[in-house]
Design a protein around this motif. Structure first.
Motif, PDB file in Angstrom:
ATOM      1  N   GLU A 107      -1.858   3.708   1.530  1.00 30.33           N
ATOM      2  CA  GLU A 107      -2.828   3.959   0.473  1.00 30.33           C
ATOM      3  C   GLU A 107      -4.125   3.215   0.792  1.00 30.33           C
ATOM      4  OE1 GLU A 107      -0.907   2.639  -3.065  1.00 30.33           O
ATOM      5  OE2 GLU A 107       0.519   4.307  -3.115  1.00 30.33           O
ATOM      6  N   GLU A 108      -5.234   3.809   0.418  1.00 25.11           N
ATOM      7  CA  GLU A 108      -6.532   3.207   0.706  1.00 25.11           C
ATOM      8  C   GLU A 108      -6.731   1.927  -0.099  1.00 25.11           C
ATOM      9  OE1 GLU A 108      -8.864   4.070   2.964  1.00 25.11           O
ATOM     10  OE2 GLU A 108      -7.381   5.539   3.683  1.00 25.11           O
TER      11      GLU A 108
ATOM     12  N   ARG B  92       0.818  -1.223   0.000  1.00 22.18           N
ATOM     13  CA  ARG B  92       0.000   0.000   0.000  1.00 22.18           C
ATOM     14  C   ARG B  92       0.851   1.273   0.000  1.00 22.18           C
ATOM     15  NH1 ARG B  92      -4.328  -1.225   4.632  1.00 22.18           N
ATOM     16  NH2 ARG B  92      -5.019   0.890   4.059  1.00 22.18           N
TER      17      ARG B  92
ATOM     18  N   CYS C 228      -8.856  -0.726  -2.278  1.00 19.51           N
ATOM     19  CA  CYS C 228      -9.862  -0.526  -3.325  1.00 19.51           C
ATOM     20  C   CYS C 228     -10.530  -1.862  -3.632  1.00 19.51           C
ATOM     21  CB  CYS C 228      -9.213   0.045  -4.585  1.00 19.51           C
ATOM     22  SG  CYS C 228     -10.366   0.303  -5.940  1.00 19.51           S
TER      23      CYS C 228
END
Length: 720
Positions: A600-601, A549, A603
């Protein structure tokens, strides 16, 4: 436990829109299908310099080793060692990248007749060059150490070598620290001043580049400087453009571009004469060039030009009657150039091709040796999870092609046989899941020397015995990973909440230090957060960090301060060690830093590379897969979708337990098989015969009894 998401509706399958204006230029410029062009556009691969490595396999497209700052100095130092009969030590790392790096350089130095030995970390040795190895080498009156796949962080060790009068050349590819070691030469593509065009190559590739430079040093072209001059008459502007490049070791080192106006520009006002002074000068058509120069400056000024077309056509007859402009039009490289290129660039590229062809004719053994090396470079690129772009794609493609067309090199042949590898059906995935773990197992069990001996031994019986031993070690490694994983899984999961839901930390003596990286990887994949796995013995803690991420592992470790014996690695995979009395300090620092970690998100969407209607699932369109193979880091398998395809047959498979589904779909003209792993329980629930489905899948091929069959690997299937 976090598993792969299952998508019950097609809304999560995202196919980015592409336009005709985006696709057509690629189709026209590179002669590719609209389907292939659309996949390139969706993946953001639209520059010629990137497309090159998907559409071409030729080794001439790899980067010149002499692009590296300092590699010519390394070549000269090694040649000096040969001339003066010095003892040379190659010190490598214990993983596949380090072992293959060592094998590549060792075999070349042996071929050169150098007094060379090798050493790898064993048993309790830490990562990188160690003091004991240096002292042992000094006791033998050794004078030159070359590190491969390590060394960039060994400041203290290299300082110790310097104190003993031993010079060190570092070849590495890991992230360099702020303070560099005082080696005489450092070759690392991640160095800011490396000058190398691509920083994503493995340690074995760096060693291979050094070996390629040493091979080149054994040719007539080594060290020679030439100039290529091209003159272009511009009738509209009533002037002549002079373009000139200086080349050394097939690398452009200087360029000059000048505009000359007849009757207005004196030769003494130009830079051109000084640029050409004392050089061996070539022009594609020397007669034409001399006539232009005489028209500009008169016959009184003499230019000594050699005819490059005549020289090259002796080796490449097809260019014999071609003009410079025709050479540009025919240039394969020119079409991949993002900036407009002139005739001189095409002539330069042709000159490089000519030199390489001439070398191949005069030294055919170099080609055979290079193919053997590339098999190892391919393994290293996959083992170290190098980005599968740029020249890494050429390394892996050529390495696999060499295994298929020639045969696996010594060592690999015996291991392939033990692992029952079908070389004719070999893919990058096969190497990643079978061969690489086996070779890595020896290093993880503290016996990396076994893998190296397997690759360099000249004794077939010894290689066969080593392959058997490595196979057994790999089985032991699997058990160690399985036992440790299940013992630490629950406590590792609990640690996540203690680290702001940003990190997973596992500390347990039950983890064998050789498998901390694998355990960290499995936990990271389960929980989708960066993970640290640590074990300890003999008052030393050894650990690995695996990240995801977008979080950079080496930066995080650097931020923890001066508590390590050593540490280093890549953005998403790093290793470290420290004394056990600092374990509490380390854990406190990690916990304190966790709240500041930025990830990071996640998804839930799956991005689809292309939609293929059922009637277009033809054998011809399976070539799409070949263009993107090898798959790997930054180049994942193609994810494709087909809507409204009819299911006409099913079969439950599984030797011990029937867990898997084999499906047969009707495309209209063809019947195409598909595998749906671990989903047998869905049969007759939401999967039944005669219905139409929307499917998400990867393309694949099945090899059985010498027969090759196209098939799909289903990711998800949804009734219409």
């Amino acid at each position: 436990m976090r598993g792969e998401a299952s998508y019950k509706d097609i809304s999560h399958w995202i196919k980015k829109p592409v336009t005709k204006q985006q696709i057509e230029p690629l189709c026209n410029s590179f002669n590719i299908t609209p389907l292939l062009a659309s996949v390139f556009v969706r993946r953001g691969i639209t520059k010629g310099s990137d497309l090159l490595y998907y559409l071409e396999d030729d080794l001439r497209f790899q980067h010149n080793p002499f692009c590296f700052n300092g590699i010519d100095d390394a070549v000269e130092r090694i040649l000096q060692a040969k001339e003066e009969g010095e003892k040379v030590l190659i010190f490598g790392d214990s993983d596949v990248d380090g072992v293959t790096s060592t094998a590549i350089l060792y075999e070349q130095l042996v071929r050169m007749g150098i007094d060379v030995q090798w050493r790898l970390p064993l048993e309790d040795d830490g990562y990188g060059l160690n003091l004991q190895a240096i002292d042992d080498f000094a006791a033998q009156d050794g004078t030159l150490i070359i590190t491969v796949d390590c060394g960039i962080s060994n400041n203290d060790e290299i300082a110790h070598a310097n104190d003993l009068g031993i010079e060190v050349i570092v070849t590495d590819h890991h992230n360099p620290p702020e303070n560099l070691p005082e080696a005489i030469i450092i070759i690392d593509p991640k160095m800011e001043d490396s000058n190398y065009p691509f920083d994503g190559i493995s340690g074995a590739a760096v060693a291979y580049k050094l070996v390629s430079a040493l091979r080149f040093a054994d040719t007539d072209f080594y060290g020679a400087e030439i100039c290529i001059l091209e003159l272009t008459e511009n009738q509209k502007e009533q002037c002549v453009y002079a373009d000139c490049i200086k080349i050394k070791n097939l690398v452009k080192i200087k360029e000059l571009h000048e505009k000359i106006v007849p009757g207005q520009t004196s030769i003494y006002d130009l830079k051109l004469p000084y640029f050409l002074q004392g050089q061996l000068i070539y022009s594609w058509d020397s007669t034409r060039a001399l006539n232009i120069l005489a028209g500009l400056f008169g016959r009184g000024i003499e230019f000594n030009l050699n005819d490059l077309r005549k020289e090259i056509s002796a080796v490449i007859p097809s260019v014999q009657n071609k003009s410079a402009s025709q050479i540009k039009a025919l240039s394969q490289i020119a079409k991949y150039t993002d900036e407009p290129s002139g005739e001189l660039d095409s002539i330069y590229n042709l000159y490089v091709t000519y030199c390489k062809k001439l070398i191949a004719q005069k030294k055919p053994s170099q080609l055979a040796d290079e193919q053997k090396d590339l098999q190892l470079v391919a393994l290293a690129a996959l083992a170290d999870i190098m980005p599968m772009k740029d020249e890494n794609r050429i390394f892996v493609r050529n390495g696999i092609a060499s295994i298929k067309k020639e045969r696996p090199r010594q060592g690999l042949a015996e291991l392939f046989n033990k692992l029952n590898i079908n070389k004719d059906a070999l893919t990058s995935t096969d190497l990643s899941w079978t061969v690489i773990p086996a070779l890595n197992a020896a290093g993880r069990m503290g016996k990396s020397d076994l893998s190296l001996k397997l690759l360099i031994s000249e004794n077939p019986r010894e290689r066969e015995q080593l392959a058997n031993t490595i196979y057994d070690l790999n089985e032991q490694r699997k058990n160690l990973v399985s036992d440790a994983y299940y013992k630490v899984h629950d406590t590792a999961q609990q640690s996540i909440t203690q680290h702001s839901d940003k990190l997973c930390v596992s500390v347990d003596q039950c983890i064998n230090k050789g498998v901390t990286g694998i355990v960290a990887t499995r936990l990271m994949q389960d929980f989708n957060v960066p993970t640290i796995a640590i074990t300890y013995e003999n008052e030393v803690c050894t650990g690995s960090m695996r990240s995801c991420r977008g979080f950079i592992a080496t930066d995080f470790l650097d931020s923890l301060g001066d508590i390590f014996i050593n540490h280093g690695g890549h953005n998403f995979a790093a290793g470290f060690s420290f004394y056990k009395d600092k374990l509490e300090i380390f854990l406190n620092k990690v916990q304190a830093a966790a709240s500041q970690v930025q990830l990071e998100e996640e998804c839930a969407d799956i991005f689809v590379d292309a939609e293929i209607p059922p009637e277009h699932l033809t054998p011809e369109n399976f070539a799409l897969m070949d263009t993107f193979e090898p798959f790997g880091a930054e180049s994942p398998e193609l994810v494709l979708m087909t809507r409204g395809i009819k299911l006409i047959d099913t079969m439950v498979l599984g030797k011990k337990e029937p867990h898997h589904l084999k499906l047969i779909f009707d495309t209209g003209k063809h019947k195409i098989p598909a595998m749906f792993w671990g989903q047998a329980d869905r049969l007759k629930k939401d999967i039944s015969l005669g219905k139409n489905y929307d499917i998400l899948y990867n393309m694949s091929r099945n090899y059985f009894n010498g027969t090759k069959t196209n098939q799909l690997i289903i990711k998800e299937i949804i009734p219409q």
